[in-house]
Design an enzyme around this catalytic site. Structure first.
Site, short mmCIF file in Angstrom:
data_model
loop_
_atom_site.label_atom_id
_atom_site.label_comp_id
_atom_site.label_asym_id
_atom_site.label_seq_id
_atom_site.Cartn_x
_atom_site.Cartn_y
_atom_site.Cartn_z
N SER A 117 67.83 29.68 -24.89
CA SER A 117 67.12 30.70 -25.67
C SER A 117 67.68 30.81 -27.08
O SER A 117 68.90 30.68 -27.29
CB SER A 117 67.25 32.05 -24.96
OG SER A 117 66.78 33.11 -25.77
N TYR A 141 71.55 39.25 -21.57
CA TYR A 141 70.64 38.12 -21.35
C TYR A 141 71.05 36.95 -22.23
O TYR A 141 71.20 35.81 -21.75
CB TYR A 141 69.19 38.52 -21.67
CG TYR A 141 68.29 37.33 -21.85
CD1 TYR A 141 67.87 36.57 -20.75
CD2 TYR A 141 67.86 36.92 -23.12
CE1 TYR A 141 67.06 35.45 -20.91
CE2 TYR A 141 67.05 35.81 -23.27
CZ TYR A 141 66.66 35.07 -22.17
OH TYR A 141 65.86 33.97 -22.32
N LYS A 179 53.97 39.40 -17.84
CA LYS A 179 55.23 39.77 -18.48
C LYS A 179 55.26 41.21 -18.99
O LYS A 179 56.32 41.72 -19.36
CB LYS A 179 55.55 38.79 -19.62
CG LYS A 179 55.87 37.39 -19.12
CD LYS A 179 56.07 36.41 -20.27
CE LYS A 179 57.30 36.72 -21.09
NZ LYS A 179 58.56 36.47 -20.33
#
Length: 321
Positions: A117, A141, A179
């Site tokens: 990411s 995250y 999502k």
């Protein structure tokens, strides 16, 4: 057989779809359908089998896949909620699970291509180049992704097998309906205008004018192309940015949706206090390493990608079937 973890999710299902377009159907989809809405992402796909992510890992650990003929593993499955603050849960999902699969792939000598990411770059103050000095996680995250990247870097070259990590920037496109609040702004803007006449964007922050915060928005079909480039080139390993190399504003995305629907106005709302200090106001992939590796598939700009995406939303509510 090709294994796609997170195959019922956003990027994973797009990857399965593009594999199908190549005639590939011997695909094992691994996912967690606790969020039952994700089943809609599977309706238009062809796959040999589906297995829950927990059962899959248990079978891997028990040696049930040791004799399976596996060509590659696309590890897309993860907890991607940047507002999840349970660090133990995040590390179990995004680090420990990934480690188990990585070592399984190395032992099986199969290609391993996984989702990292761009959040690993933090606020981007040091740039967006695949170097340690640019990395700084702002939430757990991002840390889980960064920690796995660093683990992978210790193992590069093991058994001379491919390990590729792709640092996804701001991905948008079909099959992201499930999502919710984590869906792309393109999806959010489209639905705001379908429900009314006004798009809501954040006011300026970090020195940016209203709606002028900039991100490297990448169309999910281009993300799939990058993944398949590495599938086709098993001799290439490493961690690469997966972005267009061009930052565009939230206003650009909003204007693309307004142009498609032929109506709408923009309203700027106060920037949330909870996001201050945890928000990327600017991201822009340095694509040099990816291009140097030989990728020539190109990227859609916001105007082109959002227009195509909006057409799919019009026709099928954003699904492939």
């Amino acid at each position: 057989m090709i294994i796609v973890t997170g195959g019922a999710g956003f990027i994973g299902s797009n990857l399965v779809y593009e594999l199908n377009q190549r005639g590939e159907s011997q695909i094992l989809i691994v996912d967690n359908l606790t969020n039952a809405a994700k089943f809609k992402n599977l309706v238009g796909l062809k796959a040999a089998d589906y297995i829950d992510k927990v059962e899959f890992l248990e079978k891997v650990q028990a040696g049930k896949f040791n004799s399976a003929n596996i060509r590659a593993i696309f590890h897309q499955g993860a907890c991607s909620d940047t507002m999840e603050y349970n660090g133990k849960y995040m590390l179990q999902n995004n680090f420990e699970y990934s480690k188990q699969l990585l070592h399984f792939a190395l032992n099986k000598k199969v290609q391993f291509i996984y989702a990292s990411s761009a959040s690993t770059y933090g606020n981007g103050v040091n740039g967006f180049v695949e170097k340690p000095e640019c990395e700084h996680a702002l939430n757990v995250y991002a840390f889980s992704k960064l920690f796995f990247d660093r683990y992978v870097q210790q193992l590069q070259g093991v058994n001379n097998r491919q390990i590729v990590g792709l640092k996804y920037f701001n991905v948008y496109g079909p099959q992201e309906n499930h999502k919710g609040r984590m869906a792309s702004v393109a999806y959010q803007f489209y639905n705001q205008l379908k429900a009314g006449d006004t798009l809501k964007l954040f006011e300026g922050v970090d020195g940016y004018a209203n709606g002028e915060q900039r991100r490297d928005f990448i169309y999910v079909k281009d993300v799939a192309k990058v993944n398949l480039f590495f599938l086709d080139n098993p001799q290439i390993s490493g961690i690469y940015n997966c972005g267009t190399g061009k930052a565009q504003s939230f206003n650009d995305v909003a204007q693309a949706v307004i142009k498609h629907l032929g109506r709408g106005k923009i309203e700027y709302i106060p920037f949330p206090e909870v996001l201050k200090g945890k928000y990327q106001s600017f991201t822009q992939a340095d694509a040099s390493k990816l291009l140097a590796a030989g990728y020539t598939g190109g990227f859609s700009d916001v105007a082109t990608g959002v227009a195509e995406y909006c057409q799919i939303l019009d026709q099928t509510e954003g699904y492939y079937a």
